[in-house]
Design an enzyme around this catalytic site. Structure first.
Site, PDB file in Angstrom:
ATOM      1  N   HIS A  76       4.415  -8.310   7.905  1.00 34.49           N
ATOM      2  CA  HIS A  76       3.307  -8.020   8.820  1.00 34.49           C
ATOM      3  C   HIS A  76       2.525  -9.293   9.109  1.00 34.49           C
ATOM      4  CE1 HIS A  76       2.878  -3.395   8.644  1.00 34.49           C
ATOM      5  NE2 HIS A  76       4.140  -3.759   8.512  1.00 34.49           N
ATOM      6  N   TYR A 205      -7.066  -0.040   9.641  1.00 36.40           N
ATOM      7  CA  TYR A 205      -8.225   0.373   8.838  1.00 36.40           C
ATOM      8  C   TYR A 205      -9.238   0.962   9.815  1.00 36.40           C
ATOM      9  CZ  TYR A 205      -6.357  -2.390   4.957  1.00 36.40           C
ATOM     10  OH  TYR A 205      -5.564  -2.882   3.948  1.00 36.40           O
ATOM     11  N   PRO A 297      -8.971   0.140  -3.524  1.00 42.53           N
ATOM     12  CA  PRO A 297      -7.720  -0.257  -2.863  1.00 42.53           C
ATOM     13  C   PRO A 297      -7.878  -0.844  -1.461  1.00 42.53           C
ATOM     14  CG  PRO A 297      -7.906   2.145  -2.976  1.00 42.53           C
ATOM     15  CD  PRO A 297      -9.057   1.585  -3.749  1.00 42.53           C
ATOM     16  N   LYS A 301      -5.399  -5.302  -3.218  1.00 40.35           N
ATOM     17  CA  LYS A 301      -5.322  -6.432  -4.152  1.00 40.35           C
ATOM     18  C   LYS A 301      -4.821  -6.083  -5.556  1.00 40.35           C
ATOM     19  CE  LYS A 301      -6.603  -9.774  -1.591  1.00 40.35           C
ATOM     20  NZ  LYS A 301      -5.387  -9.863  -0.793  1.00 40.35           N
ATOM     21  N   TYR A 389      -7.281 -11.609   2.815  1.00 37.96           N
ATOM     22  CA  TYR A 389      -6.284 -10.535   2.853  1.00 37.96           C
ATOM     23  C   TYR A 389      -4.893 -11.048   2.470  1.00 37.96           C
ATOM     24  CZ  TYR A 389      -4.270  -6.084   4.306  1.00 37.96           C
ATOM     25  OH  TYR A 389      -3.637  -4.859   4.304  1.00 37.96           O
TER      26      TYR A 389
HETATM   27  P1  RFL Z   1       0.064   0.608 -14.054  1.00 41.22           P
HETATM   28  O1  RFL Z   1       0.878   0.654 -12.825  1.00 41.22           O
HETATM   29  O2  RFL Z   1      -1.026   1.596 -14.224  1.00 41.22           O
HETATM   30  O3  RFL Z   1       1.057   0.684 -15.291  1.00 41.22           O
HETATM   31  C1  RFL Z   1       0.605   0.857 -16.619  1.00 41.22           C
HETATM   32  C2  RFL Z   1       1.714   1.504 -17.422  1.00 41.22           C
HETATM   33  O4  RFL Z   1       1.298   1.632 -18.785  1.00 41.22           O
HETATM   34  C3  RFL Z   1       1.644   2.928 -19.257  1.00 41.22           C
HETATM   35  N1  RFL Z   1       0.735   3.286 -20.369  1.00 41.22           N
HETATM   36  C4  RFL Z   1       1.100   3.284 -21.665  1.00 41.22           C
HETATM   37  N2  RFL Z   1       2.259   2.983 -22.273  1.00 41.22           N
HETATM   38  C5  RFL Z   1       2.312   3.092 -23.614  1.00 41.22           C
HETATM   39  N3  RFL Z   1       1.253   3.500 -24.377  1.00 41.22           N
HETATM   40  C6  RFL Z   1       0.071   3.818 -23.813  1.00 41.22           C
HETATM   41  N4  RFL Z   1      -0.970   4.213 -24.561  1.00 41.22           N
HETATM   42  C7  RFL Z   1      -0.040   3.710 -22.407  1.00 41.22           C
HETATM   43  N5  RFL Z   1      -1.045   3.942 -21.512  1.00 41.22           N
HETATM   44  C8  RFL Z   1      -0.564   3.681 -20.301  1.00 41.22           C
HETATM   45  C9  RFL Z   1       1.484   3.828 -18.051  1.00 41.22           C
HETATM   46  O5  RFL Z   1       2.221   5.037 -18.183  1.00 41.22           O
HETATM   47  C10 RFL Z   1       2.015   2.926 -16.939  1.00 41.22           C
HETATM   48  O6  RFL Z   1       3.400   3.098 -16.738  1.00 41.22           O
HETATM   49  O7  RFL Z   1      -0.630  -0.845 -14.229  1.00 41.22           O
HETATM   50  P2  RFL Z   1      -0.076  -2.304 -13.827  1.00 41.22           P
HETATM   51  O8  RFL Z   1       1.343  -2.495 -14.269  1.00 41.22           O
HETATM   52  O9  RFL Z   1      -1.143  -3.231 -14.260  1.00 41.22           O
HETATM   53  O10 RFL Z   1      -0.006  -2.299 -12.226  1.00 41.22           O
HETATM   54  C11 RFL Z   1      -1.168  -2.205 -11.453  1.00 41.22           C
HETATM   55  C12 RFL Z   1      -0.901  -1.485 -10.122  1.00 41.22           C
HETATM   56  O11 RFL Z   1      -0.243  -0.278 -10.395  1.00 41.22           O
HETATM   57  C13 RFL Z   1      -2.189  -1.222  -9.342  1.00 41.22           C
HETATM   58  O12 RFL Z   1      -3.061  -2.327  -9.419  1.00 41.22           O
HETATM   59  C14 RFL Z   1      -1.928  -0.947  -7.854  1.00 41.22           C
HETATM   60  O13 RFL Z   1      -1.198   0.231  -7.685  1.00 41.22           O
HETATM   61  C15 RFL Z   1      -3.244  -0.851  -7.076  1.00 41.22           C
HETATM   62  N6  RFL Z   1      -3.065  -0.485  -5.661  1.00 41.22           N
HETATM   63  C16 RFL Z   1      -2.701  -1.431  -4.730  1.00 41.22           C
HETATM   64  N7  RFL Z   1      -2.471  -2.704  -5.098  1.00 41.22           N
HETATM   65  C17 RFL Z   1      -2.046  -3.634  -4.190  1.00 41.22           C
HETATM   66  O14 RFL Z   1      -1.865  -4.804  -4.567  1.00 41.22           O
HETATM   67  N8  RFL Z   1      -1.791  -3.304  -2.861  1.00 41.22           N
HETATM   68  C18 RFL Z   1      -1.998  -2.037  -2.411  1.00 41.22           C
HETATM   69  O15 RFL Z   1      -1.709  -1.778  -1.248  1.00 41.22           O
HETATM   70  C19 RFL Z   1      -2.503  -1.054  -3.343  1.00 41.22           C
HETATM   71  N9  RFL Z   1      -2.716   0.214  -2.961  1.00 41.22           N
HETATM   72  C20 RFL Z   1      -3.267   0.832  -5.263  1.00 41.22           C
HETATM   73  C21 RFL Z   1      -3.087   1.155  -3.879  1.00 41.22           C
HETATM   74  C22 RFL Z   1      -3.614   1.831  -6.173  1.00 41.22           C
HETATM   75  C23 RFL Z   1      -3.811   3.113  -5.737  1.00 41.22           C
HETATM   76  N10 RFL Z   1      -4.135   4.085  -6.722  1.00 41.22           N
HETATM   77  C24 RFL Z   1      -3.528   5.326  -6.817  1.00 41.22           C
HETATM   78  C25 RFL Z   1      -4.943   3.664  -7.868  1.00 41.22           C
HETATM   79  C26 RFL Z   1      -3.290   2.438  -3.429  1.00 41.22           C
HETATM   80  C27 RFL Z   1      -3.689   3.421  -4.346  1.00 41.22           C
HETATM   81  C28 RFL Z   1      -3.937   4.781  -3.780  1.00 41.22           C
HETATM   82  C1  PHB Z   2      -0.749   1.493   1.139  1.00 44.29           C
HETATM   83  O1  PHB Z   2       0.141   1.325   1.980  1.00 44.29           O
HETATM   84  O2  PHB Z   2      -0.653   2.316   0.214  1.00 44.29           O
HETATM   85  C2  PHB Z   2      -1.995   0.679   1.249  1.00 44.29           C
HETATM   86  C3  PHB Z   2      -2.110  -0.276   2.244  1.00 44.29           C
HETATM   87  C4  PHB Z   2      -3.285  -1.026   2.340  1.00 44.29           C
HETATM   88  C5  PHB Z   2      -4.310  -0.807   1.447  1.00 44.29           C
HETATM   89  C6  PHB Z   2      -4.183   0.138   0.436  1.00 44.29           C
HETATM   90  C7  PHB Z   2      -3.019   0.895   0.340  1.00 44.29           C
HETATM   91  O3  PHB Z   2      -5.453  -1.532   1.553  1.00 44.29           O
END
Ligand code: RFL
Ligand code: PHB
Length: 399
Positions: A76, A205, A297, A301, A389
Site C-alpha cells: 500500500h 479511516y 490499534p 503499531k 505510519y
Molecule cells: P500475542 O499475539 O498476544 O501472543 C502471546 C502468546 O502468549 C500466549 N500466552 C501464554 N503462553 C504460556 N503461558 C502463559 N501463561 C501464557 N499467557 C499467554 C498466548 O496464548 C499467545 O499465543 O502477543 P505478541 O506475540 O506480543 O504479538 C502482539 C500482537 O499480537 C499485537 O500487538 C497486534 O495484534 C496488535 N494489533 C495490530 N498490530 C499491528 O502492528 N498492526 C495492526 O494492524 C494491528 N491491528 C491489533 C490490530 C490488535 C487487535 N486486537 C484484537 C488487540 C487489530 C486488533 C483488533
Molecule cells: C486491520 O487490517 O486489522 C487493521 C488495519 C489498520 C489498523 C488496525 C487494524 O490501524
C-alpha cells in the site's frame, strides 16, 4: 523439581513475538524452546493485525519466512482519511521518500512462522498448563509447566516473556520493581471479517459523527472492517445486518455504492488501551511485544513494535553468546522503550484525531475538526502522519 531439559533461551508464548524470536535465534545458532498455553489452532484463530511496516517485513524476510508474504501481501502506497464526508489521501510513498506498508494478516504470518519452525524441527510445547518463570533475578533461571498430566522443567540462560498482555511473565515481576503507565479509552472496536471484496483498494479511516470506522482488508476478496462502539456494547447486540447498516451510515456516497456485504467469518470486540511498563528487563527475563506494552490499534503499531523488540532482543542475545558482552542486554529496555513511547504517542494522537470523543463536549469536537483541517491541508501535517505510519527508523546507537 529436577530439570528435564536445558536450553539457552526459554520463550513463553507462541504469538508473533515468540515465534519470530525463536526463528531468528535458530538462524543465529542459539537454542530455544517455546511454551504456549493454547493449542496451535487457537493461536491461528485470532484475527488481529493486518499492516506491516517495511522494517517488520524486512525482519521476516531475514528470518527466512518472507516468501508467501512477498507473494500474497498487498503493498500500500497510501491510505485515506474520510472526515466530515470528504476524503483526504495520505500519500505514504510520496511524503516519505518512497516508503510503503504491506497488508498481510497476522494469522498468515503466524502460520508461516509455525511452518518454518516445524520444518526446522524446533521444539514448541502447545497446551502447556501452569507455565511459571523462576529465579530470573539470579544466574540460573528456569521455567516449569504441566503437560499431559506431567510436571516439567527447563533450565535456561534467559527467559523471553512473549506471552502477551495477560501473560505470566510480567505478572511474576516483584511489584516494586516495575512501573505501569496506563490509559483506558471509553470505547472499543467491533471488528468483522468477511469474504467480500474490500470497499476500496486502500485502507480508509473514517471520522464520522456516528463514530469512527475503519475499512481494511486481508486480500482482494477478503475485507476487515471495524466500528467504534461503547465499552458497554455486547457482541450479541450486533447481528451482521446491524453491523453492515451502521458501517454504511458512517461511509460516504462512494463507499456506500461500493460496499459489498456478506456473512461474518469472525466478529469480536477489542477495548482500546495504551499501556507500557518500565523497565522491560529484569535480570535474565526480557519482556517482548504485548507483554510489555499495548497500543490502541488505530496506528497499526502493535505487531510492528513486537517485531522491533524481537530485533533488539535477538541482537542482545547474539552479542551475549558470540561476543561475551552484555552491553546489548543492558541496553535492551532503553532501546525498546524509546521506540515504544514514540509509537504510543502516535497511536494515542491518531486515536484522538479520528474518534469522536463524547467526554470532550462540543468544544472538543470543534478543536478536533480544526486540527484535522490544519493537518490535512498542510504538507508538513500530512508528512507527520505519513512518516509515523510507515514507521520511524530503527536506531542502533546509544540511547
Ligand atoms: P500475542 O499475539 O498476544 O501472543 C502471546 C502468546 O502468549 C500466549 N500466552 C501464554 N503462553 C504460556 N503461558 C502463559 N501463561 C501464557 N499467557 C499467554 C498466548 O496464548 C499467545 O499465543 O502477543 P505478541 O506475540 O506480543 O504479538 C502482539 C500482537 O499480537 C499485537 O500487538 C497486534 O495484534 C496488535 N494489533 C495490530 N498490530 C499491528 O502492528 N498492526 C495492526 O494492524 C494491528 N491491528 C491489533 C490490530 C490488535 C487487535 N486486537 C484484537 C488487540 C487489530 C486488533 C483488533
Ligand atoms: C486491520 O487490517 O486489522 C487493521 C488495519 C489498520 C489498523 C488496525 C487494524 O490501524
Amino acid at each position: 523439581m529436577a530439570p528435564d531439559h536445558r536450553t539457552q533461551v526459554a520463550i513463553v508464548g507462541a504469538g508473533p513475538a515468540g515465534l519470530l524470536l525463536g526463528q531468528l535465534l535458530h538462524k543465529a545458532g542459539i537454542d530455544a524452546v517455546i511454551l504456549e498455553r493454547h493449542a496451535r489452532e487457537h493461536v491461528l484463530g485470532r484475527i488481529r493485525a493486518g499492516v506491516l511496516e517495511q522494517t517488520t517485513a524486512d525482519l521476516l524476510e531475514h528470518a527466512g519466512v518472507g516468501a508467501r508474504m512477498r507473494r500474497d501481501g498487498l503493498v500500500h502506497t497510501g491510505f485515506e482519511l474520510l472526515v466530515q464526508g470528504r476524503r483526504h489521501r495520505i500519500d505514504l510513498h510520496g511524503l516519505t521518500g518512497g516508503s510503503t506498508v504491506l497488508v498481510y494478516g497476522q494469522t498468515e504470518l503466524t502460520r508461516d512462522l509455525m511452518e518454518a519452525r516445524d520444518a526446522a524441527g524446533l521444539p514448541t510445547v502447545y497446551e502447556a498448563e501452569h507455565v511459571a518463570v523462576h529465579s530470573f533475578e539470579g544466574a540460573h533461571p528456569y521455567v516449569t509447566w504441566r503437560h499431559s498430566g506431567r510436571d516439567q522443567r527447563v533450565d535456561c540462560d534467559f527467559i523471553a516473556g512473549c506471552d502477551g498482555s495477560h501473560g505470566v511473565s510480567r505478572a511474576s515481576v516483584a511489584r516494586g520493581a516495575i512501573r505501569e503507565y496506563e490509559r483506558v479509552y471509553s470505547f472499543g472496536w467491533l471488528g468483522l471479517l468477511a469474504d467480500t471484496p474490500p470497499v476500496s483498494d486502500e485502507i480508509i479511516y473514517v471520522n464520522s459523527e456516528r463514530g469512527f470506522a475503519l475499512c481494511s482488508m486481508r486480500s482482494r476478496t477478503r475485507s476487515r472492517y471495524y466500528l467504534q462502539v461503547p465499552l458497554t456494547a455486547a457482541l450479541s447486540q450486533w447481528s451482521d445486518e446491524r453491523f453492515w447498516e451502521e458501517l454504511r451510515e458512517r461511509l460516504d456516497e462512494r463507499g456506500r455504492a461500493r460496499l459489498v456485504t456478506g456473512p461474518a467469518l469472525e466478529k469480536s470486540i477489542t477495548p482500546l488501551r495504551s499501556f507500557v511498563v518500565e523497565p522491560l528487563r529484569f535480570g535474565r527475563l526480557l519482556l517482548v511485544g504485548d507483554a510489555g506494552h499495548i497500543v490502541p490499534p488505530t496506528g497499526a503499531k502493535g505487531l510492528n513494535l513486537a517485531a522491533t523488540d524481537v530485533r533488539y532482543a535477538t541482537d542482545a542475545l547474539i552479542e551475549h553468546y558470540a561476543e561475551r558482552s552484555d552491553a546489548g542486554i543492558d541496553r535492551y529496555s532503553a532501546r525498546c522503550l524509546r521506540r515504544i513511547w514514540r509509537a504510543e504517542r502516535f497511536s494515542w494522537w491518531l486515536t484522538r484525531l479520528t474518534h469522536p470523543l463524547a467526554e470532550e463536549g462540543p468544544i472538543g469536537a470543534k478543536l478536533q475538526q480544526a486540527e484535522l483541517d490544519y493537518l490535512l491541508h498542510s504538507e508538513a501535517g500530512r508528512r507527520t502522519i505519513a512518516e509515523n505510519y510507515v514507521g520511524l527508523p530503527l536506531e542502533f546507537g546509544e540511547v
